[in-house]
Design an enzyme around this catalytic site. Structure first.
Site, PDB file in Angstrom:
ATOM      1  N   ASN A 163      -1.622   1.870   5.638  1.00 14.04           N
ATOM      2  CA  ASN A 163      -2.215   2.743   4.624  1.00 14.04           C
ATOM      3  C   ASN A 163      -3.632   3.086   5.044  1.00 14.04           C
ATOM      4  O   ASN A 163      -4.386   2.212   5.485  1.00 14.04           O
ATOM      5  CB  ASN A 163      -2.216   2.050   3.258  1.00 14.04           C
ATOM      6  CG  ASN A 163      -2.601   3.002   2.146  1.00 14.04           C
ATOM      7  OD1 ASN A 163      -2.750   4.191   2.368  1.00 14.04           O
ATOM      8  ND2 ASN A 163      -2.742   2.479   0.946  1.00 14.04           N
ATOM      9  N   GLY A 188      -0.295  -6.273  -1.999  1.00 13.47           N
ATOM     10  CA  GLY A 188       0.985  -6.966  -1.916  1.00 13.47           C
ATOM     11  C   GLY A 188       1.135  -7.751  -0.630  1.00 13.47           C
ATOM     12  O   GLY A 188       0.216  -7.859   0.197  1.00 13.47           O
ATOM     13  N   SER A 247       0.830  -1.195   0.000  1.00 15.09           N
ATOM     14  CA  SER A 247       0.000   0.000   0.000  1.00 15.09           C
ATOM     15  C   SER A 247       0.870   1.253   0.000  1.00 15.09           C
ATOM     16  O   SER A 247       1.809   1.366   0.778  1.00 15.09           O
ATOM     17  CB  SER A 247      -0.904   0.005   1.240  1.00 15.09           C
ATOM     18  OG  SER A 247      -1.776  -1.100   1.215  1.00 15.09           O
ATOM     19  N   GLY A 248       0.522   2.187  -0.896  1.00 16.30           N
ATOM     20  CA  GLY A 248       1.274   3.429  -1.005  1.00 16.30           C
ATOM     21  C   GLY A 248       2.450   3.353  -1.935  1.00 16.30           C
ATOM     22  O   GLY A 248       3.227   4.307  -2.026  1.00 16.30           O
ATOM     23  N   THR A 299      -1.815   2.380  -8.181  1.00 19.07           N
ATOM     24  CA  THR A 299      -2.929   3.020  -8.889  1.00 19.07           C
ATOM     25  C   THR A 299      -2.405   3.975  -9.953  1.00 19.07           C
ATOM     26  O   THR A 299      -2.935   4.024 -11.077  1.00 19.07           O
ATOM     27  CB  THR A 299      -3.810   3.769  -7.885  1.00 19.07           C
ATOM     28  OG1 THR A 299      -4.282   2.856  -6.896  1.00 19.07           O
ATOM     29  CG2 THR A 299      -5.003   4.392  -8.591  1.00 19.07           C
ATOM     30  N   GLU A 320       1.932  -8.833   3.062  1.00 22.79           N
ATOM     31  CA  GLU A 320       1.745  -8.090   4.298  1.00 22.79           C
ATOM     32  C   GLU A 320       2.321  -8.877   5.468  1.00 22.79           C
ATOM     33  O   GLU A 320       2.096 -10.089   5.593  1.00 22.79           O
ATOM     34  CB  GLU A 320       0.262  -7.808   4.557  1.00 22.79           C
ATOM     35  CG  GLU A 320      -0.355  -6.825   3.573  1.00 22.79           C
ATOM     36  CD  GLU A 320      -1.783  -6.472   3.928  1.00 22.79           C
ATOM     37  OE1 GLU A 320      -2.330  -7.079   4.878  1.00 22.79           O
ATOM     38  OE2 GLU A 320      -2.371  -5.589   3.263  1.00 22.79           O
ATOM     39  N   SER A 350      -6.367   1.506   1.829  1.00 25.82           N
ATOM     40  CA  SER A 350      -5.849   0.263   1.255  1.00 25.82           C
ATOM     41  C   SER A 350      -6.970  -0.504   0.562  1.00 25.82           C
ATOM     42  O   SER A 350      -8.066  -0.656   1.096  1.00 25.82           O
ATOM     43  CB  SER A 350      -5.233  -0.599   2.360  1.00 25.82           C
ATOM     44  OG  SER A 350      -4.793  -1.832   1.837  1.00 25.82           O
ATOM     45  N   SER A 351      -6.694  -0.966  -0.660  1.00 22.60           N
ATOM     46  CA  SER A 351      -7.673  -1.768  -1.395  1.00 22.60           C
ATOM     47  C   SER A 351      -7.727  -3.165  -0.776  1.00 22.60           C
ATOM     48  O   SER A 351      -6.716  -3.855  -0.696  1.00 22.60           O
ATOM     49  CB  SER A 351      -7.288  -1.860  -2.873  1.00 22.60           C
ATOM     50  OG  SER A 351      -7.260  -0.599  -3.469  1.00 22.60           O
TER      51      SER A 351
END
Length: 1441
Positions: free
Chosen positions: A143, A371, A92-93, A97, A373, A146-147
């Site tokens: 994040n 991704g 995340s981050g 995107t 974690e 986060s998706s």
């Protein structure tokens, strides 16, 4: 990075860090793109110019970029007809995107289809992001957005590569988060947005604060500092409208979300029966009732579906009560299934809005998924996410190994010993059936009264000896899995609760029967509606969806983008080594490098290898060996082992390239020593030759002096002979001329006498003929005059009758004129009367002022006299008082005497009289001052009245002038009507004293009466009675048509000026079109120029019309002026007609008018509008010529920027390797022809512009902008393409620029102008490339002396990309680079750095009307010859003046 000299973790980190410091955020690892998030905007990397550069480029030829990955995938899809997939991964981050957006931007650029409403597929997919983020994103530990699902965007194409549709596929939604969240995470954003909605929406859904709901208050984090839930709610609503979700559907969606929140607050307690449950209290009952209202279902049925379960047997159904814990599980299962169905409905709705093509067979998919974690506390969600990444890593490893395998197979070398790490054992540990962790978890969940300790104990017993599984110390329920990215310890406390997901039939039946159509559509009736409750687990569902995703990816050709987050503070210019290294391990990048380096990391084509290391064995540089043989001979010469020879490349082991470079450096050093020895011997021999040459020159001087003396003697002898010859010739010629003169005189006398006799005879004959002709003409004229007199008498009678009818009509029109004339006379009388009154008042005012002045003067004089008298009286009185005082003092001293009282009384009376006189004088002075003030006020009042009267007089005068103008207009119209009537009337008087030499037309002499405009009337030709005469208006239109037909064709030039433009201007001035308020002539002329612009491919036609339109525009700019701009008085304004046809009445005669060609004209609005339109056409024609030249030069510039491999090889060894060199089959001279072709193109353009007499200012501006375009194209290619920044390429481009400089020197300065200055960027850059010993140059010398025009960012780009392929010299020193980086950082902090270091090649027309008008003199148009087609027409005889 597979080409790095040191392929280890420190080397990879240093490479990424160095590139990140230079804003080079993209790096290749084989075919894998690594993207490091810069946390700042870099717009120059993603504009249309950059997409055009990467379009069609070979993969790896340009700098790493997402556009290169997208273009490679697009080319593979079009060439092989196979669908492609681009996997974007990272934590995340990390910028997944943004990378996805850039990929979709390039695919939309290549596909090129716009959807409904003018929005592209990329825009529609991006517009759906706020909706998916609201319902699929949540805050995690790392994040805030986060998706929690995987998104696979499919861009669908047809066979021609055009986009036909798109679709969004979602995978692996984290359903367990709806009911359970960990601290400090949050649930999905939509719940918090709805709780922060406007009060009316919260009241409608009966919502309160987010902290009051069980599904939200499990974590202490309710609000985020960087996110306003209320504004996000409005944004989400707006995004729903954009993607096509109606307001009713939006209300239904948020009603379902609110129902889930209320459902989570329903708590259960033990019921009256055994193992039964009921709502715990009134609060739970309220939330249950509210949930039923929002679902629009029966409250009792909802309660029974949560607290009871129907067990279906073979013949009957049994209702079973659920305890409080089972009821809570049923409640959570209902919440999860409702939210999952709602999310699926949103995705389908978005796909419908975008418009997917179900028939498309070609697609490019972009996968954006979470991704790997690893947190401090890892639960069931991290377990599922890491399982996904294990699967994707296995797919990634297989793909990387497959690429290496294909490369080795293609080159036909041995590769059987290379191995790669397979994580299949870890996958078997997790998902194998039976015996995997997921299978044991499902089994434990199905058992009653199972706990997480039981589940953990089963894992410990089952996987006790597994090397990928371990039990942490001092822990009773945790377990550790050794993933490919590292060890992760999971806490099993909530594994069972988060995994349970019952498929309850009662929930399906209940919500299918909902009164809300939206809710019922989420739960359509199924075939298994009669079956009982079925146990399902989230882990199993997750595994099935993951398998579906991998099947989709397996059906496509994968491409990989690994996104890296350089720091956790999300700020630019910070690179944390440990954080980046962990992400490289998690992304499998180091594993990919290891796989590449196990084989042959260094690979070179045969021609490149021989070009670089041919100096080790010079004999292979000849023509006798092919590339493969030369490569083998070189490798045998240096005694290398372990290498392999492929079909087109040589494969070297790690470190062998360094050995070859060391040997090459040694050979070059020896060669330098030999060169020094040869140079010194050459200098010594040169000095000897100079000495020998000096001695020879001294000998030659002495011998020459002797020879000159001998030659002088010979010359004197020859001169004496020449003088004798000339004197004898002169004497003979003089005698001959005397003889010729005498004979000529005799001959001329005889011939003159014969000629005079012949002349006398001819004069006599001519006199006889004249006498005969006069007599015969007199007889014929007398007979003709009698016949014509009789015919004219008949005509006069008929035309008189017609004229009397017209006269009656004119009298009716004259009555209105008479009324206006009477009003005019009345106003004139009023003006005269007011003028007389004004003059009278002025005289009275003058007389009064004079009288007042005289009276004031008298009063002032009298006042002064009185003041003097008063002063004298006061002085006299004062003296008498002093005398009396002295007398009294004396009287006191002397004895008393007898006083004369009469005298005393007399003096006292006189004193009193003087006092009275002084008082009267003071009173008169005051009265005089009062009168003066009254007169002053009266004067001001008279002045004010006079000013008012003068204003009234001016107003009446203006009114009278307007009436005069109206009367004048009426008189002009009456005059026009009379002229038309006279033209129709055939009556003409015949003078009695006609002579044979009179110029007669139909028996009438040419009238000398002048029209109101000062021109003679038009000639009257009445013709025959049988042939009807064309009307006057038809002749006018015929004149306009003749002009249009003439100038529509190319009528050439005269005196270096366009004939068409000057002819149009003369006609418009002669017809007074500029002074009309309404005409169609301008529209017809504009149509001619508009049709000319359609021939945009022919520079000849465009140049011809540019010459005509610019010349006409110059004359209009010099002549047109606004009405009244000269400051003339209204009384002297010329009387003009109000229509174009009316102005042509007096201009159709054959008499020419003496006028200046360009003069000041008071124009009306249509003329200025025509001028504006003509200006637009000049700009359009100019731009078309410029764009045609740019289009022709673009193809040449693509080849002229870089030295082809053939040229570089020929510069080293004088030959070409044929098939492996580009362009094939060309020599260096052929490549230099590209620059010569550019020069030929410029010469051709200049000839076209000169032949068409285009003004020099346009030629100069065109070449200036063309050279600016060449400068931008060459300079941008130099910055973007790494292979162009070489020493040999700089020499090549410098030779081409020298040709352009020579061309500018040959062309006249009035055409070339300052065009050469536009090449300053590329000239300075190329000059820097060809400088030796760059490492000795300081920063100040580069910036101030060598390249003052280039910016620091451009210089830094050139210095970092420079490489010497010819002499192997170094670039600038590290100190200079460090100083450049410091300046870039400083300018970036001050916001003074430009967004792009590339030059802009978009140019516009940089010429103003004033510059165009000043570029020519009006006197240059005087001697232009008009076209013969028009001068042959009588109506255009004025063009000859």
């Amino acid at each position: 990075m597979t080409r790095l000299a040191y392929l280890n973790e420190p080397g990879v980190l240093q490479n990424l860090k160095s590139r990140y410091a230079m804003n080079e955020i993209y790096t290749y690892t084989g075919n894998i793109l690594i993207a490091v998030n810069p946390f700042q905007r870099l717009p120059h990397l993603y504009n249309n110019h950059m997409m055009g550069i990467y379009k069609g480029a070979e993969f790896g030829e340009l700098s790493p970029h997402p556009f290169a990955i997208a273009d490679h995938a697009y080319r593979l899809m079009m060439n092989y007809g196979k669908s492609q997939a681009i996997l974007v991964s990272g934590e995340s981050g990390a910028g997944k995107t943004e990378s996805t957006k850039s990929l979709m931007q390039y695919l939309a650029f290549m596909g090129g289809k716009a959807q409904s409403g003018g929005r592209s597929v990329q825009q529609q997919v991006l517009e759906s992001n706020p909706v998916l983020e609201a319902f699929g994103n949540a805050k995690t530990v790392r994040n805030n957005n986060s998706s929690r699902f995987g998104k696979f965007v499919e861009i669908q194409f047809d066979q021609n590569g055009k986009i036909t549709g798109a679709a969004i596929r979602t995978y692996l939604l984290e359903r367990s988060r709806v009911c359970q969240i960990s601290d400090p995470e949050r649930n999905y954003h939509c719940f918090y947005m709805l709780c922060a909605a406007p009060p009316e929406d919260r009241e409608r859904y009966k919502l309160g604060d987010a902290g009051s709901f069980h599904y939200l208050n499990q974590s202490s984090c309710i609000k985020l500092d960087a996110m306003d839930d209320a504004s996000e709610y409005i944004i989400t609503r707006r995004a729903m409208e954009i993607v096509g979700i109606s307001s009713d559907e939006q209300d239904a969606i948020f009603r379902v979300v609110a129902a889930i929140l209320h459902l989570g607050n329903v708590e259960f307690a033990e019921g009256s029966e055994a193992d039964s449950s009921v709502p715990k209290d009134e609060r739970s009952q309220f939330h249950l009732r509210t949930a039923a209202e929002l679902f629009m279902c029966d409250e009792k049925a909802l309660e029974e579906s949560l607290c009871k379960r129907v067990m279906a047997t073979r013949g009957e159904s049994i209702v079973k009560n659920l305890d409080a814990r089972a009821a809570a599980l049923s409640r959570d299962a209902l919440a999860r299934i409702v939210y999952s169905r709602l999310f699926d409905w949103l995705v389908n709705k978005i796909n419908t809005s975008i418009g997917q093509d179900l028939t498309s067979k070609l697609l490019i998919g972009v996968l954006d998924i979470y991704g790997f974690e690893s947190f401090k506390t890892n639960s069931f969600e991290q377990f599922c996410i890491n399982l996904t990444n294990e699967k994707l890593q296995q797919h990634f490893n297989q793909h990387v190994f497959k690429m290496e395998q294909e490369e080795y197979k293609r080159e036909e070398i041995d590769w059987s010993y290379i191995q790669f790490v397979d994580n299949q054992e870890i996958l078997d540990l997790i998902e194998k059936k039976p015996g995997g962790i997921i299978a044991l978890l499902d089994e434990t969940c199905m058992l009653r009264n199972s706990t997480h300790e039981i589940f953990a104990e089963k894992l410990y017993q089952k996987f006790k000896g597994n090397p990928h599984f371990s039990r942490p110390k001092f822990s009773r329920s945790d377990f550790t899995i050794h993933h490919y990215a590292g060890n992760v310890t999971y806490q099993t406390d909530l594994f069972l609760d988060k995994n349970i997901d019952y498929a309850v039939n009662e929930h399906q039946v209940l919500l299918n029967a909902s009164r809300c159509s939206f809710v019922s559509s989420l739960f359509p009736p199924s075939e298994e509606s009669t079956k009982s409750t079925k146990f399902t687990s989230i882990g199993s569902s997750f595994k099935q969806q993951l398998q579906s995703l991998l099947e989709t990816l397996s059906a496509t050709e994968p491409h990989y983008i690994r996104c890296i987050k350089p720091n956790n503070v999300l700020k630019p210019a910070i690179f944390e080594n440990s954080n980046v290294l962990q992400q490289l391990r998690c992304g499998g990048v180091l594993e990919a490098i290891r796989i590449s380096c196990l084989g042959y990391p260094t690979r070179r084509r045969f021609d490149e290898f021989v070009d670089r290391f041919g100096v080790l064995l010079p004999e292979v540089l000849g023509e006798s060996y092919d590339e493969v043989t030369a490569t083998n001979m070189l490798l045998e010469k240096v005694n290398l082992t372990g290498y392999q020879i492929g079909k087109t490349k040589v494969f070297l082991r790690a470190g062998q390239m360094a050995e070859l470079d060391a040997l090459r450096t040694e050979v070059l050093g020896c060669s330098a020593t030999k060169i020094q020895r040869k140079v010194r011997s050459y200098l010594a021999r040169k000095k000897f030759i100079q000495l020998r040459l000096s001695a020879t020159q001294l000998q030659a001087i002495c011998r020459g002096q002797i020879a000159r003396h001998y030659y002088e003697d010979l010359r004197r002898e020859a001169a004496s002979l020449t003088i004798q010859t000339c004197y004898r010739m002169h004497f003979a010629r003089k005698n001959y001329r005397n003889l010729c003169s005498a004979s000529t005189t005799i001959q001329s006398g005889l011939r003159g006498m014969a000629a005079r006799m012949e002349l006398h005879f001819r004069q006599q004959t001519k006199a006889v003929v004249i006498i005969q002709s006069f007599w015969r003409s007199y007889v014929a004229r007398s007979r003709y005059m009698n016949l014509k007199k009789a015919a004219i008498t008949t005509q006069c009678a008929w035309r008189g009758r017609v004229a009397r009818k017209e006269l009656r009509k004119l009298k009716m029109a004259a009555k209105e004129t008479g009324a206006l004339q009477a009003a005019k006379n009345k106003l004139e009388k009023q003006v005269e009367e007011l003028t007389w009154r004004l003059q009278l008042e002025k005289r009275m005012r003058t007389d009064m002022e004079e009288a007042k002045t005289q009276e004031n003067r008298k009063l002032q004089q009298k006042l002064q006299e009185l003041q003097l008298q008063s002063k004298e009286t006061k002085d006299l009185l004062k003296r008498e008082q002093e005398i009396a005082k002295v007398a009294l003092e004396k009287a006191a001293l002397v004895p008393e005497v007898q006083v004369d009282t009469t005298l005393v009384d007399k003096l006292t009376a006189e004193n009193e009289n003087l006092k009275a006189l002084v008082g009267s004088l003071e009173t008169k002075i005051d009265e005089t001052e009062l009168k003066f003030e009254e007169m002053k006020k009266a004067r001001e009042e008279w002045m004010k009245k006079a000013a008012d009267a003068e204003a009234k007089i001016n107003e009446v005068t203006n009114t009278m002038l307007s009436f005069k103008e109206k009367v004048t207009t009426m008189e002009a119209e009456n005059q026009l009507l009379r002229q038309q009537a006279l033209l129709r009337t055939p009556v003409r008087t015949i003078p009695e004293n006609t002579s044979p030499k009179s110029n007669l037309t139909n028996g009438s002499p040419r009238s000398e009466q002048m029209t109101p405009h000062g021109t003679p009337p038009a000639p009257k030709d009445y013709g025959s009675f049988a042939q009807p005469r064309a009307s006057f208006f038809e002749r006018q239109h015929e004149s306009v048509d003749a002009l249009i037909n003439c100038v529509s064709e190319n009528i050439g030039f005269s005196e270096g000026k366009p004939v068409a433009a000057i002819t149009i201007y003369k006609c418009l001035v002669h017809w007074k079109v500029f002074e009309t308020e309404k005409t169609s002539v301008f529209d017809r002329l504009i149509q001619i120029f508009g049709s000319a612009m359609q021939k945009h491919d022919s520079n000849e036609d465009l140049a011809y019309w540019l010459s005509n339109s610019s010349t006409l525009l110059i004359m209009l700019q010099k002549s047109l002026k606004a009405v009244g701009s000269t400051g003339t008085s209204p009384q002297k304004r010329p009387q003009t007609q109000t229509s174009f046809l009316g102005r042509m009445v007096f201009r159709s005669s054959n008499i020419t008018v003496d006028m200046d060609l360009v003069r000041q004209i008071e124009a009306k609005y249509p003329a200025f509008l025509f001028k504006q339109q003509l200006t637009a056409f000049v700009e359009g024609l100019y731009g078309m010529i410029r764009d045609n030249v740019k289009k022709d030069l673009s193809s040449l510039l693509a080849y002229a920027i870089q030295v082809p491999r053939t040229v570089k090889a020929s510069m080293v060894r004088g030959r070409s390797f044929g098939s492996s060199s580009l362009p094939r089959g060309r020599s260096f001279s052929n490549q230099a022809s590209y620059w010569q072709a550019m020069v030929d193109s410029l010469n051709e353009l200049l000839k076209i512009l000169q032949d068409n007499c285009v003004p020099s200012i346009f030629i100069r501006k065109i070449f200036t902008q063309v050279f600016s375009f060449i400068n931008a194209q060459l300079f941008n290619s130099l910055l973007v393409r790494h292979e162009c920044c070489s020493f040999s390429n700089g020499e090549y481009v410098k030779q081409g620029l020298a040709q352009l400089e020579a061309w500018c020197g040959e062309v006249k300065p009035e055409y070339a102008g300052s065009a050469l200055d536009e090449l300053r960027h590329i000239r300075q850059a190329v000059g820097f490339l060809v400088i030796f010993k760059k490492f000795r140059i300081s920063y100040d010398e580069i910036v101030n002396d060598l390249c003052p025009v280039l910016s620091v960012q451009q210089l830094y780009k050139i210095c970092t990309q420079y490489w010497d392929d010819k002499y192997n010299t170094e670039s600038v020193s590290e100190e200079v680079l460090e100083e450049m980086r410091t300046m870039i950082t400083k300018e970036s902090n001050q916001d003074t750095l430009e967004n792009t270091f590339l030059l802009d090649d978009e140019i516009s027309m940089p010429i103003s009307l004033e510059e165009i008008a000043d570029s020519m003199d009006a006197k240059e148009f005087q001697n232009v010859t008009p076209p013969q087609e028009l001068t042959a027409i009588p109506a255009f005889q004025f063009l000859k003046s």
